[in-house]
Design a protein around this motif. Structure first.
Motif, PDB file in Angstrom:
ATOM      1  N   VAL A  74       0.837  -1.202   0.000  1.00 44.63           N
ATOM      2  CA  VAL A  74       0.000   0.000   0.000  1.00 44.63           C
ATOM      3  C   VAL A  74       0.873   1.254   0.000  1.00 44.63           C
ATOM      4  O   VAL A  74       0.591   2.223  -0.716  1.00 44.63           O
ATOM      5  N   ASN A  75       1.948   1.235   0.794  1.00 41.92           N
ATOM      6  CA  ASN A  75       2.809   2.410   0.848  1.00 41.92           C
ATOM      7  C   ASN A  75       3.441   2.696  -0.503  1.00 41.92           C
ATOM      8  O   ASN A  75       3.472   3.850  -0.955  1.00 41.92           O
ATOM      9  N   LEU A 127       0.758   4.079  -2.805  1.00 41.60           N
ATOM     10  CA  LEU A 127       0.478   5.503  -2.563  1.00 41.60           C
ATOM     11  C   LEU A 127       1.602   6.374  -3.103  1.00 41.60           C
ATOM     12  O   LEU A 127       1.378   7.399  -3.740  1.00 41.60           O
ATOM     13  N   THR A 177       1.499   6.831  -6.773  1.00 43.59           N
ATOM     14  CA  THR A 177       0.478   7.713  -7.347  1.00 43.59           C
ATOM     15  C   THR A 177       1.063   9.085  -7.666  1.00 43.59           C
ATOM     16  O   THR A 177       0.476   9.838  -8.435  1.00 43.59           O
ATOM     17  N   PRO A 210       2.547  12.870  -1.962  1.00 43.49           N
ATOM     18  CA  PRO A 210       2.400  11.457  -1.582  1.00 43.49           C
ATOM     19  C   PRO A 210       3.524  11.011  -0.656  1.00 43.49           C
ATOM     20  O   PRO A 210       3.306  10.196   0.223  1.00 43.49           O
ATOM     21  N   LEU A 250       2.636  11.928   2.839  1.00 41.14           N
ATOM     22  CA  LEU A 250       1.585  11.049   3.352  1.00 41.14           C
ATOM     23  C   LEU A 250       2.147   9.675   3.693  1.00 41.14           C
ATOM     24  O   LEU A 250       1.852   9.107   4.739  1.00 41.14           O
ATOM     25  N   VAL A 251       2.994   9.155   2.795  1.00 43.51           N
ATOM     26  CA  VAL A 251       3.529   7.819   3.017  1.00 43.51           C
ATOM     27  C   VAL A 251       4.464   7.813   4.220  1.00 43.51           C
ATOM     28  O   VAL A 251       4.492   6.851   4.980  1.00 43.51           O
ATOM     29  N   ALA A 284       2.466   7.419   7.094  1.00 42.05           N
ATOM     30  CA  ALA A 284       1.838   6.095   7.045  1.00 42.05           C
ATOM     31  C   ALA A 284       2.802   5.019   7.517  1.00 42.05           C
ATOM     32  O   ALA A 284       2.402   4.088   8.213  1.00 42.05           O
ATOM     33  N   THR A 297      -4.581  -4.760  -8.259  1.00 39.03           N
ATOM     34  CA  THR A 297      -3.809  -3.657  -7.695  1.00 39.03           C
ATOM     35  C   THR A 297      -2.651  -3.283  -8.597  1.00 39.03           C
ATOM     36  O   THR A 297      -2.406  -2.103  -8.886  1.00 39.03           O
TER      37      THR A 297
END
Lengths: 119, 956
Positions: free
Chosen positions: A39-40, A43, A46, A70, A73-74, A77, B699
């Motif tokens: 997920v990291n 993100l 992106t 990003p 944010l990461v 996170a 994904t």
């Protein structure tokens, strides 16, 4: 490069989800860690990939910069997911030590034993 | 006094009784009384303007976007209710001081009471319906606490639950009704809503809004068929019953009906719903009250009946009826509160509230008898008491009312209710006080101390005075309140006096009184008949309904949450995949607009390592230690990838988090089984594998598609890049975003991190307090232990490393604003520096040298960050606005300072504390007695004197 990152994200996601669906605490923790990486990176990606363009301003010349948002944010996170991993580890450790059982699913007996409400 | 203060005083004062109870019960009671007195005085200051008919208001925009404003207004209606709430509240506080016994926690009582009082005052002073709703819900909650005050009594708990369920659900209906109303008018301000009668009544949403609002009012004011909760709420201590169930809370519904009267009343729907409900309630309540043997139950049903009376009057929708309603609210509050207190005194002194066991108390308790009798006769409606006046007005008005073309129905039923009302009032007097003296009272009855009877005596004096001199005492008040109720229009002619001549109402009164006496004489017969009649038992029905809901929700919950976590996960993942597929199949994918970056050999090697490690984890995940090592490989490659892809901050963070996570997982593996057994079937594994592969493919494809396309909209990152240096004073944009642009997020995140660490600490505490500790002490380790638990080399090296590591931390921290680094990373690095000591020299050794607590570190971190943010307020800037400048201290180069640095210090401390607290807690599981050694190594390099063996050798 993009293909490498995307395939890595996909493989880590698949492995993470497979492990999360196991029935003991430790594989689930491993799966969550893998899913966290996936997920990291997702993100982060992106913001699109860039080489040699860190978002550190250069006073002397006009250079391209990668997308800093990003990354910020990461960054948090990553730290928060450490906190969450630690909490889950402690919960599963406490559960195992209290019951000597590291299954994550409640058995039918557990639901019966759940404390009832007062009259 | 400002209306804000009047509304806030009870809430502020609620703190004191709870604190002062240590100083004694008098201190707690005085604090409560003083608070109420101050608020009452603050209210009374406004008498002149209220009596002039002015509306006092105080406004404060709270959340204007939602239309929620803290607007208060004080007109006649609000003034009357606030006066009742605060005035009777003061009397109740006095009464409760003497009523509650030594075992009851009095501080709690007064705190709850003041909270309730504040909520009530809030309702009656609100000039904003949303604000009113907030206070409305607060009364439900605080009355729940008060009704259930005697927690040890099951009746108290059940009664409290029932009251909360009924009034709370009514409140929910009312929220909906008020929102509709606000929507029709376009404003949530009461004063605006009250100006728009035509608009509201012509709206198609008028009827639903009316019904929903009335549901709230009827449940709160115990109107039929919601009346059943009130008698069960009588399990509360008597002061609560006297306060909530006679003077205040049950009147909140009446208040709201009166408040909304100008815009809601006057339609057929209003008349038939409200007047009929009121009439039925009045009759049923009076009828049941006559046959209740519990004094408080009798009074409870009588309250139900009188509330019905007022509801009916409001329902008539005429101005004269509104005046009568206002007048009866005043009168009922005085005599009913006095009666409840009398019942409490009787209960307190005789030990029972059962009418069947009482009687003949007249001689034994003369004062109580006098007070109770006057109040009861007022309730019966006898002249010259105040109950008579308002009952006359009520009867007079019913005569002029036709219900579905029948001119006799309403007066007839009202007369019947008045008759029953007289009967139970007479029964209250005669069966408790009159009759022969008995010898079997549970206690020796005598008059109570003055503290108990003073409050009801005061009210009874009012009962008499209002009856005799009504025009002089309450005349102006009734005028002001009534004109507020009917919305400032001209009042009809009315006169508050005892003698109106020979009117129909007078005849009806006479019939009611004589009939009441007659019914009382026949009470024994009537009771037999009553007991023989089948009656629905409200509590049984309520319990069945609640039981059915419980069974239903348990069925739903158990069906969805059967405790199988993997099932929840599958539902979540499958749903997400479904959404993704839906989006993919309905949307369109544009052509790739970005060129892919080249993939040279070295990143490709990294990719092979990562994919290989991930697949190996899948393959070897039953060997837990091995899979930990492999996951470490994945983490390292991910951090290198961050670094390669222009995210040095992320790389630094990831690699340091990786270290602490690994330590954490290794420590925990110490206590967990080393292998994962096979316990899912092959089918299940294939099913899971299929789901995972689909999720992974989705994904990966999504991010691949995303990375090859440009942003569809301009990003806000341009703003951050452009303003990072100008506005935030730093060149590392990622760090400036963290501590400046999005500082509020970061602030929340360090709090979350701190909470996570505290959860870990609390879990450890609670688990180690159980028999787990003995298991841990006797546990055999999985693997053979090292012979030398603190190797010399490692101890020396880590101690040498410590200052260097700290310096690296400081360096990373200070350069953070302009170069990769910052508080998060520095916190992690310093945490690792400490952890090295834990590992090399042992937990006990390290903990003995620890000078500060990690809890405090987290707390200071959050506080420093918050203080930095607050500092901006002193410069009249929004929270967390940062400031910066440049300093030149020779011989140093010119450098920059920024308040963001201070914020980053908070982040640093919170991260450090959280990481350390988490690992420290985990280490405590490994604690064994005898681990404490003065020197962790065999040889202490600092020691001056040689070890004992060498000394012995020397001596030899």
């Amino acid at each position: 490069m993009e293909a490498l990152v995307a395939s890595a994200v996909g493989i880590m996601t698949a492995a993470g989800i497979f492990l999360i669906l196991r029935r003991r605490t430790f594989p689930v923790i491993l799966g969550l860690s893998l899913l966290t990486y996936a997920v990291n990176v997702f993100l982060f990606a992106t913001g699109r990939l860039a080489l040699n363009a860190p978002a550190v301003l250069n006073k002397y010349e006009d250079v391209p910069y990668t997308d800093p948002l990003p990354q910020a944010l990461v960054l948090t996170a990553i730290v928060i997911s450490f906190g969450m991993t630690a909490v889950i580890v402690m919960i599963s450790l406490s559960a195992y030590l209290s019951s000597r059982d590291d299954h994550i699913d409640m058995t039918a007996q557990d639901s019966v034993d759940a404390p009832g409400e007062d009259a | 006094m400002s209306l804000f203060l009047i509304a806030a005083l009870p809430f502020l004062g609620a703190v004191f009784p709870a604190l002062l109870i240590r100083a004694g019960r008098n201190a707690a009671a005085s604090a409560a009384g003083l608070t109420t007195f101050l608020a009452l005085m603050g209210l009374l200051i406004h008498i002149p303007s209220v009596m002039r008919g002015d509306v006092v208001s105080a406004r404060f925009d709270w959340i204007p976007i939602l239309g929620l404003n803290a607007n208060f207004m004080l007109d006649g209606l609000g003034f009357l209710f606030a006066l009742l709430i605060l005035g009777i509240g003061l009397l109740i506080i006095l009464y409760a001081r003497f009523y509650l016994s030594r075992e009851d926690p009095m501080g709690q009582f007064y705190t709850y009471l003041l909270l309730f009082q504040g909520a009530m005052v809030g309702i009656v002073l609100s000039d904003n319906v949303l604000l009113l709703l907030i206070f409305w819900e607060l009364t439900s909650l605080s009355s729940f606490l008060l009704i259930g005050y005697w927690k040890h009594l099951p009746e108290g708990r059940q009664g409290a639950r029932m009251a909360l369920a009924v009034t709370g659900s009514g409140g929910l209906a009312m929220i909906a009704g008020m929102l509709i109303l606000g929507n029709i008018v376009g404003s949530y301000d009461l004063s605006v809503i009250l100006q728009n009668k035509e608009l509201i009544q012509s709206s198609p949403h008028y009827l639903p809004a009316l019904i929903l609002i009335l549901l709230g009012c009827f449940t709160k004011s115990a109107q039929f068929p919601f009346h059943f909760w009130l008698p069960h709420a009588m399990a509360a201590p008597t002061p609560v019953s006297a306060y909530l169930h006679s003077a205040t809370m049950v009147k909140a519904g009446l208040f709201l009906m009166a408040r909304m009267w100008p815009v809601l009343a006057g339609t057929d729907a209003w008349f038939y719903i409200v007047a009929t409900t009121g009439l039925v309630t009045m009759l049923i309540g009076a009828c049941i009250a006559l046959f209740k043997d519990d004094l408080k139950a009798l009074l409870a049903f009588s309250t139900v009946s009188h509330l019905g009376l007022v509801t009916m009057l409001l329902g008539f929708g005429t101005k004269f009826a509104a005046v009568a309603a206002v007048f009866h609210i005043i009168n009922h509050a005085t005599f009913k509160a006095a009666l409840f207190m009398t019942a409490g005194i009787v209960d307190h002194e005789t030990g029972t509230r059962d009418i069947k066991r009482l009687g003949g108390l007249r001689k034994l308790m003369p004062i109580t008898f006098t007070i109770g009798t006057i109040a009861a006769l007022s309730m019966a409606g006898l002249p010259p008491l105040n109950g008579f006046l308002s009952k006359e007005m009520m009867l007079e008005e019913t005569v002029h009312t036709t219900w579905l073309n029948s001119p006799y129905l309403v007066p007839g039923l009202a007369l019947l209710a008045a008759l029953f009302s007289a009967a139970y009032s007479f029964r209250f007097v005669s069966h408790v006080f009159l009759g022969p003296q008995r010898s079997d009272y549970p206690a020796h009855p005598h008059d109570p101390p003055v503290g108990l009877w003073l409050a009801p005596a005061f009210l009874v004096v009012l009962v008499v005075l209002i009856g005799l001199y009504s025009a002089a005492i309450v005349g102006p008040l009734v005028t002001v309140v009534s004109s507020a109720v009917i919305g400032g229009e001209k009042l009809p002619y009315y006169s508050l006096k005892l003698w109106h001549g020979f009117t129909p109402a007078l005849y009806m009164s006479v019939v009611a009184t004589l009939g009441g006496l007659f019914l009382l004489a026949l009470h024994r017969r009537g009771e037999q008949l009553w007991n023989a009649l089948p009656r629905p038992e409200a509590k049984a029905i309520f319990d069945n309904v609640i039981g059915a809901f419980t069974v239903f929700s348990r069925w739903v919950t158990d069906g969805l949450h059967n405790g199988v976590i993997s099932r929840y996960a599958i539902i979540l993942i499958a749903f997400t995949l479904g959404l993704g597929y839906y989006a993919y199949s309905t949307g369109s994918l544009g052509a790739a607009t970005r060129e892919a970056l080249p993939a040279p050999l070295i990143p490709f090697i990294g990719w092979i390592c990562l994919v290989g490690a991930t697949l190996a984890i899948m393959w070897f995940h039953r060997n837990r230690l091995l899979s930990l090592v492999l996951i470490g490989v994945v983490g390292l490659i991910v951090s290198m990838a961050f670094n390669y892809l222009s995210a040095p901050d992320l790389a630094l963070t990831q690699i340091s988090v990786e270290v602490v996570t690994m330590i954490l997982l290794l420590l925990s593996l110490n206590f967990l089984p080393t292998d994962t057994p096979w316990d899912s079937s092959a089918t299940r594994r294939w099913r899971d594998a299929a789901i995972s592969v689909v999720a992974g493919l989705g994904t990966g494809a999504l991010i691949y598609a995303l990375m090859l396309r440009d942003f569809a909209f301009p990003t806000i990152s341009e703003f951050h890049l452009a303003n990072s240096y100008k506005g935030g004073g730093g060149t590392n944009v990622v760090n400036v975003i963290l501590v400046d642009f999005r500082g509020f997020d970061t602030f929340g995140e360090i709090i979350v991190l701190g909470i996570a660490a505290l959860i870990i600490f609390a879990l450890t505490e609670s688990v180690l307090g159980t028999n787990v500790r003995s298991y841990l002490l006797n546990r055999k380790p999985h693997w053979p232990q090292s012979g030398d638990s603190h190797p010399l080399m490692m101890v020396v090296v880590t101690r040498m490393m410590m200052p260097i590591a700290l310096m690296v931390g400081a360096y990373i921290f200070f350069r953070g604003h302009n170069q990769p680094g910052g508080g998060f990373i520095a916190g992690l690095i310093v945490a690792i520096a400490y952890l090295m000591q834990y590992m090399a020299s042992g937990y006990t050794w390290a903990i003995e040298r620890q000078r500060f607590y990690y809890h405090g570190t987290i707390g200071w971190g959050v506080l420093i960050a918050a203080a930095t943010g607050l500092g901006a307020w002193f410069n009249e800037r929004p929270f967390l606005t940062s400031d910066f400048g440049y300093l030149h201290w020779p011989p140093l180069e010119e450098f920059e300072w920024a308040t963001a640095m201070l914020f980053d210090t908070g982040v640093f401390l919170a991260v450090l504390g959280a990481v350390m607290l988490a690992l420290d807690s985990l280490s405590r599981f490994a604690w064994q007695p005898g681990m404490a050694q003065e020197f962790p190594m065999d040889i202490n390099p600092l020691r001056d004197n040689p070890p004992e063996e060498e000394q012995e050798k020397e001596q030899a």
